[in-house]
Design an enzyme around this catalytic site. Sequence first.
Site, short mmCIF file in Angstrom:
data_model
loop_
_atom_site.label_atom_id
_atom_site.label_comp_id
_atom_site.label_asym_id
_atom_site.label_seq_id
_atom_site.Cartn_x
_atom_site.Cartn_y
_atom_site.Cartn_z
N LYS A 165 0.83 -1.21 0.00
CA LYS A 165 0.00 0.00 0.00
C LYS A 165 0.86 1.26 0.00
CE LYS A 165 -2.07 -0.86 3.94
NZ LYS A 165 -1.43 -2.09 4.39
N ARG B 67 -8.94 0.55 9.60
CA ARG B 67 -8.42 -0.76 9.95
C ARG B 67 -9.33 -1.53 10.89
NH1 ARG B 67 -2.51 0.27 9.12
NH2 ARG B 67 -1.39 -1.61 9.66
N ARG C 147 1.09 -8.20 13.81
CA ARG C 147 0.46 -7.30 12.84
C ARG C 147 -0.44 -8.08 11.89
NH1 ARG C 147 5.50 -4.97 10.40
NH2 ARG C 147 4.14 -4.03 8.86
N ARG D 172 12.18 -6.16 4.38
CA ARG D 172 11.95 -4.74 4.17
C ARG D 172 12.99 -3.87 4.89
NH1 ARG D 172 5.91 -2.48 4.52
NH2 ARG D 172 6.10 -2.53 6.78
N ARG E 276 12.57 -1.44 10.28
CA ARG E 276 11.61 -0.82 11.19
C ARG E 276 11.42 -1.73 12.38
NH1 ARG E 276 6.38 0.70 7.79
NH2 ARG E 276 5.42 -0.63 9.33
#
Length: 227
Positions: free
Chosen positions: A15, A90, A172, A128, A161
């Site tokens: 996203k 969400r 998550r 990532r 992160r």
Amino acid sequence: MTQAVVLFGSPGSGKGTQANLLKNCLKVPHISTGDMLREGIRDGNALGVRVAATLHAGALVRDEVVNSLVEKRLAEPDAQAGFILDGYPRTRDQAEHLVAWLDGRGIREVVIHLIVDYNVIVARLTGRRQCPRCGTLYNIVSNPPRVEGVCDLEGEKLVIREDDQEPVIRERLAAYESQTRPLIDFFREKGRRLYEIDASRQSPQALLVQVCRTLKTPETVGPAQQG
Ligand code: ADP
């Protein structure tokens, strides 16, 4: 006409990458609740202090906090012609809040659901890396920087992160399954304009072409379809 786009999908569905490409095309701001919350944490402001532990655990921040954050952001001048929401809504409460806000202003949003295989998502999230200065995302396998570990744009050393550590990734994804995925049914029940795109295999640029095409279809531009 206000161009309101909601990018919807699991963590790791792309996203953020897509929103960054799309904002240049549509000339409307990219509003990422995750980025706003992390910015609060970096700045050490009241919001950041309030939400830091929740983000680090991979859980969802309270609805009232996120709803008011988004509402304030949407009131800013640059969002009046349109916006791209990334990571919001969400939960059911957030979705109801947003829909009431949009309907109250006669704004007809388009929800784009980026569908990605679970295994691809896990690979993306664990690989990532992010530039701490400009926020650009890389992936050590699928989208590496030109020089290993260094941002192409800023020359800054890339970081993982905190919420991309494995146990937090699991949390998550669990939060997405239990609280966010059910919103697909919510959008359908309410007759919102929801479009689903397979985002597992295509490059971000190829996906952008498909997203733009979807945003230009008559059903997307014209009156909403019933049902
Ligand atoms: P991702 O989609 O990859 O999980 P985000 O940057 O969108 O990453 O979100 C990071 C974290 O910020 C989430 O795990 C959650 O703690 C918090 N967050 C972001 N958006 C919301 C939201 N709409 N409601 C509640 N918490 C949120």
